[in-house]
Design a protein around this motif. Structure first.
Motif, mmCIF file in Angstrom:
data_model
loop_
_atom_site.group_PDB
_atom_site.id
_atom_site.type_symbol
_atom_site.label_atom_id
_atom_site.label_comp_id
_atom_site.label_asym_id
_atom_site.label_seq_id
_atom_site.Cartn_x
_atom_site.Cartn_y
_atom_site.Cartn_z
ATOM 1 N N ASP A 1 28.052 -27.992 23.108
ATOM 2 C CA ASP A 1 28.894 -29.036 22.542
ATOM 3 C C ASP A 1 30.343 -28.881 23.008
ATOM 4 O O ASP A 1 31.028 -29.869 23.312
ATOM 5 N N THR A 2 30.813 -27.649 23.091
ATOM 6 C CA THR A 2 32.199 -27.410 23.509
ATOM 7 C C THR A 2 32.436 -27.875 24.932
ATOM 8 O O THR A 2 33.435 -28.554 25.231
ATOM 9 N N THR B 1 34.375 -34.630 28.153
ATOM 10 C CA THR B 1 34.568 -35.982 27.622
ATOM 11 C C THR B 1 36.038 -36.255 27.335
ATOM 12 O O THR B 1 36.547 -37.350 27.627
ATOM 13 N N ASP B 2 36.743 -35.276 26.800
ATOM 14 C CA ASP B 2 38.164 -35.454 26.510
ATOM 15 C C ASP B 2 38.971 -35.680 27.783
ATOM 16 O O ASP B 2 39.931 -36.465 27.798
ATOM 17 N N ALA C 1 31.571 -47.607 35.308
ATOM 18 C CA ALA C 1 30.676 -46.684 34.600
ATOM 19 C C ALA C 1 31.173 -45.248 34.685
ATOM 20 O O ALA C 1 30.933 -44.440 33.776
ATOM 21 N N PHE C 2 31.862 -44.911 35.766
ATOM 22 C CA PHE C 2 32.382 -43.555 35.959
ATOM 23 C C PHE C 2 33.352 -43.155 34.857
ATOM 24 O O PHE C 2 33.472 -41.975 34.514
ATOM 25 N N LEU C 3 34.050 -44.140 34.284
ATOM 26 C CA LEU C 3 35.045 -43.863 33.255
ATOM 27 C C LEU C 3 34.659 -44.393 31.879
ATOM 28 O O LEU C 3 35.361 -44.119 30.905
ATOM 29 N N THR D 1 29.382 -41.412 24.365
ATOM 30 C CA THR D 1 29.100 -39.993 24.111
ATOM 31 C C THR D 1 29.629 -39.568 22.751
ATOM 32 O O THR D 1 28.938 -38.875 21.989
ATOM 33 N N ARG D 2 30.834 -39.960 22.435
ATOM 34 C CA ARG D 2 31.416 -39.580 21.150
ATOM 35 C C ARG D 2 30.669 -40.215 19.979
ATOM 36 O O ARG D 2 30.430 -39.559 18.952
ATOM 37 N N VAL D 3 30.306 -41.479 20.123
ATOM 38 C CA VAL D 3 29.586 -42.168 19.047
ATOM 39 C C VAL D 3 28.219 -41.527 18.827
ATOM 40 O O VAL D 3 27.813 -41.263 17.689
#
Length: 317
Positions: A148-149, A155-156, A187-189, A195-197
């Motif tokens: 997860d980390t 993702t950040d 789609a690259f960005l 992912t967060r949802v």
């Protein structure tokens, strides 16, 4: 000795004839509906869902079979038809219905054929980011820990890049900016939001009793993820994806307007809006019609997403 025949007949009559005092059979209970069943019932009663769905179906038909709506070529220019000539609004569906652009091309024909590129980009980008973001978010939320980390930090990093600015940088790396290239750049960005949802939804769902019961019964990780967690975590992802689809169509038009997205000979609303800026004072219809079509398309998908959100969120009922 008792009469066996009379006794058997009496027993049969008693079984065949119900007692007057016997209670009537209970009414058949209505089958309980699932979350998706309740959502479908609510959607069918929502006028926003009906209107937006009708518009989207029409757009899909235009994208798949544009020749059903016009026989004029979107790329064939004839300078005899000047863009200063007024549109023939009475000739509905004809090449001159909405007038001509600066190169003598039918605005209506380009409007119809441009639907395919814009809608294709929106649907393709949404499908890719939903799959990629859904898988990464599900893995991060279910396993937690160092997995997860790592996924969260990656993702950040991508989430911190401005969406349009990053897409412009990516597109500058390509000399031939086709539909496939624009889809890749967006789609690259665009996968970080999904992912967060999905990660948050999976963290909530994996604490449910039925997930613990599946683990206790020896179910494998793959079965738990795709059989128990994914179906119950997809609701917020579907809502976000539906609303984001309209945003991707708008982003494609913005990039094309800036000259960094789709380019000729590809027919696109963004390309026509960019070309129509030069004639906005003398022939505003060249810019007006593709702008209206783009706005209606984005509005349709946003309305659909809002209707789905209201139907799937129990707090809003």
């Amino acid at each position: 000795m008792p009469d066996v025949t009379k006794t058997a007949t009496a027993v049969e009559d008693a079984v065949a004839t119900p007692s007057v005092d016997a209670p009537a059979p209970a009414a058949k209970q209505e089958k309980a509906r699932s979350l998706w069943g309740d959502a479908w019932v609510d959607l069918r009663r929502n006028p926003y869902f009906i209107v937006s769905s009708a518009l989207i179906v029409l757009l899909l038909l235009i994208s798949a079979w544009p020749t059903l709506f016009t026989s004029a070529s979107p790329t064939a220019g004839d300078l005899v038809h000047h863009f200063l000539s007024k549109p023939e609004l009475g000739k509905v569906g004809s090449a001159e219905w909405l007038g001509y652009d600066g190169q003598g091309r039918s605005v209506y024909s380009r409007l119809i054929h441009g639907t395919r590129a814009s809608v294709t980009v929106g649907i393709a980008v949404t499908a890719i980011v939903t799959i990629v973001g859904g898988i990464t978010g599900m893995i991060a939320g279910y396993f937690g820990g160092w997995v997860d980390t790592i996924i969260s930090r990656i993702t950040d990093i991508f989430f911190g890049i401005p969406f349009l600015l990053g897409a412009m940088v990516v597109l500058q790396s390509f000399t031939d900016r086709t539909v496939l290239v624009v889809v890749f750049a967006l789609a690259f960005l665009g996968w970080t939001q999904i992912t967060r949802v999905m990660r948050g939804a999976v963290i909530t769902v994996k604490q449910a009793d039925y997930v613990h019961a599946a683990k206790a019964l020896g179910a494998g990780t793959t079965r738990i993820l795709f059989k128990h967690i994914l179906p119950n975590a997809m609701a917020p992802v579907i809502v976000v994806s539906t609303i984001a689809l309209g945003g991707y169509i708008s982003a494609e038009a913005t990039l094309s307007f800036l000259g960094l997205g789709l380019a000729a000979p590809t027919v696109s609303w963004g390309v026509d809006i960019s070309a129509g800026v030069a004639q906005i004072r003398v022939a505003p219809h060249v810019l007006l019609w593709p702008s209206i079509m783009l706005s209606l398309t984005v509005l349709a998908f946003i309305m659909l997403g809002e209707a789905v959100r209201n139907a799937l969120d129990p707090k809003l009922r």
